[in-house]
Design an enzyme around this catalytic site. Structure first.
Site, PDB file in Angstrom:
ATOM      1  N   THR A 195      35.258  -9.745  18.077  1.00  0.00           N
ATOM      2  CA  THR A 195      35.900  -8.843  17.111  1.00  0.00           C
ATOM      3  C   THR A 195      35.929  -9.582  15.784  1.00  0.00           C
ATOM      4  O   THR A 195      36.109 -10.798  15.762  1.00  0.00           O
ATOM      5  CB  THR A 195      37.345  -8.552  17.562  1.00  0.00           C
ATOM      6  N   GLY A 225      41.941   0.002  21.265  1.00  0.00           N
ATOM      7  CA  GLY A 225      42.666  -1.273  21.235  1.00  0.00           C
ATOM      8  C   GLY A 225      43.553  -1.406  20.010  1.00  0.00           C
ATOM      9  O   GLY A 225      43.912  -0.411  19.367  1.00  0.00           O
ATOM     10  N   ASP A 226      43.896  -2.635  19.689  1.00  0.00           N
ATOM     11  CA  ASP A 226      44.798  -2.889  18.565  1.00  0.00           C
ATOM     12  C   ASP A 226      44.095  -2.841  17.212  1.00  0.00           C
ATOM     13  O   ASP A 226      44.722  -2.578  16.182  1.00  0.00           O
ATOM     14  CB  ASP A 226      45.446  -4.274  18.709  1.00  0.00           C
ATOM     15  N   GLY A 249      43.794  -6.571  23.290  1.00  0.00           N
ATOM     16  CA  GLY A 249      44.392  -5.568  22.412  1.00  0.00           C
ATOM     17  C   GLY A 249      45.684  -4.956  22.919  1.00  0.00           C
ATOM     18  O   GLY A 249      46.600  -4.702  22.138  1.00  0.00           O
TER      19      GLY A 249
HETATM   20  N1  ASP Z   1      41.394  -6.884  20.093  1.00  0.00           N
HETATM   21  C1  ASP Z   1      40.160  -6.244  20.475  1.00  0.00           C
HETATM   22  C2  ASP Z   1      40.493  -5.041  21.315  1.00  0.00           C
HETATM   23  O1  ASP Z   1      41.384  -5.123  22.125  1.00  0.00           O
HETATM   24  C3  ASP Z   1      39.237  -7.118  21.250  1.00  0.00           C
HETATM   25  C4  ASP Z   1      39.061  -8.536  20.762  1.00  0.00           C
HETATM   26  O2  ASP Z   1      39.609  -8.915  19.749  1.00  0.00           O
HETATM   27  O3  ASP Z   1      38.340  -9.326  21.422  1.00  0.00           O
HETATM   28  O4  ASP Z   1      39.806  -4.050  21.215  1.00  0.00           O
END
Ligand code: ASP
Length: 327
Positions: A195, A225-226, A249
């Site tokens: 990400t 996700g977040d 997330g």
């Molecule tokens: N935070 C991201 C999600 O949950 C994934 C990541 O940062 O690796 O979609």
């Protein structure tokens, strides 16, 4: 006499120590911090070529952001420019290089926030937009909304004249193999992260933050996700700081991580490094792994993470770049 020498030597040592610490994390007059994902990233699993490619990708993004900031451009433009570079790089899990859902599709999420106005834009579940960060920015600037998802977001993209790419554009062999591995042993730790996010302080003293992702390998179709959630994965306010997160997330949503960092600074006057570390510790206690980047109005920044690695880098007002991967 001995005592005098000892005390003098001790103060010199202390001074050297604090100078070194300052050098390591000196506030920037203006500048940018980026991440390319946190997770199980270990030196022993990396080839020299792979490490070099990741470093080069991060440096390229930092330079793209810096080119904007140096000319007096806005932190928003710098964040968008840096993230577009990372989205176009297949090594990172955003844009080209996005991970696959359980169904074998790619669904991309992104958000951006302007610390000066508290305006924000976010998109989720995109399947045909090459640079989700730019669509998030258009949602912020050209619609009355903050967040659009799926078909609605893509209809808006069409209306804005954004050219579409086929789902095939997002295919990378590496991510496809990662999905097969994950499907055959769903509990297995994934070492493919990426990400991307950027936070910046511009010469006018304005903060901005942005995040872009393909999400988590093997995620359910429709999972969000977040990263596109303002306050969880991304937040920026000139009153406090700009934050972009990466990691599991679901945990970042539950701890409202990005806003929590800002709230600690806002309500309690906690410095950015302490606030960022405190919130990452909370995520860890809840069982989540990941990290974040944050920068405040004075150019102090933080990059805490509780995983074995996080791709990360900084560029300061003089254009000095620093890139790190491991703990
Ligand atoms: N935070 C991201 C999600 O949950 C994934 C990541 O940062 O690796 O979609």
């Amino acid at each position: 006499m001995f005592r005098f020498h000892f005390a003098a030597a001790f103060s010199v040592l202390l001074l050297a120590g604090s100078l070194a610490a300052e050098e390591k994390n000196q506030p920037m007059k203006f500048g940018m911090v980026i991440h390319g994902g946190a997770g199980t990233i270990e030196r022993r699993n990396m080839t020299a070529a792979n490490e070099e490619a990741h470093r080069a990708g991060l440096e390229q993004a930092l330079r793209a952001g810096y080119d904007v900031l140096k000319k007096g451009g806005s932190s928003l433009d710098a964040v968008e420019a840096a993230i577009r570079v990372l989205e176009d790089n297949p090594l990172f899990n955003a844009g080209k290089g996005a991970v696959f859902t359980h169904e074998g599709t790619n669904e991309l999420d992104s958000s951006i926030m302007d610390g000066r106005t508290l305006k924000a834009g976010a998109v989720a579940g995109l399947q045909h937009v090459r640079n989700p960060i730019s669509l998030a920015r258009l949602v912020m600037e050209k619609s009355p909304h903050v967040m659009l998802d799926g078909e609605g977001a893509e209809a808006f993209a069409k209306k804005m004249g954004i050219p579409f790419v086929d789902q095939k554009y997002f295919y990378t062999e590496d991510r496809w193999q990662e999905l097969q591995k994950k499907k055959s042993s769903p509990g297995a730790l994934s070492d493919k992260h990426g990400t991307v996010g950027a936070v910046a302080l511009d010469q006018a003293g304005n903060l901005a933050a942005g995040t872009s992702t393909g999400g988590m390998t093997n995620k359910e179709f429709g999972r969000i996700g977040d990263s596109p959630i303002i306050g969880a994965g991304t937040y920026a306010s000139n009153r406090t700081c700009a934050v972009s997160c990466t990691g599991d997330g679901e945990f970042f949503i539950r701890e409202v991580v990005a806003y929590d960092v800002s709230a600690l600074m806002d309500y309690k006057g906690v410095p950015v490094q302490e606030a960022a570390q405190t919130v990452i510790d909370k995520v860890g206690k809840l069982g989540g792994t990941g990290g974040l980047i944050a920068i405040d109005k004075q150019g102090n920044f933080a990059m805490p993470f509780n995983s074995s690695g996080m791709y990360r880098g900084t560029i300061d007002a003089a254009g000095k770049i620093s890139v790190e991967i491991y703990r």
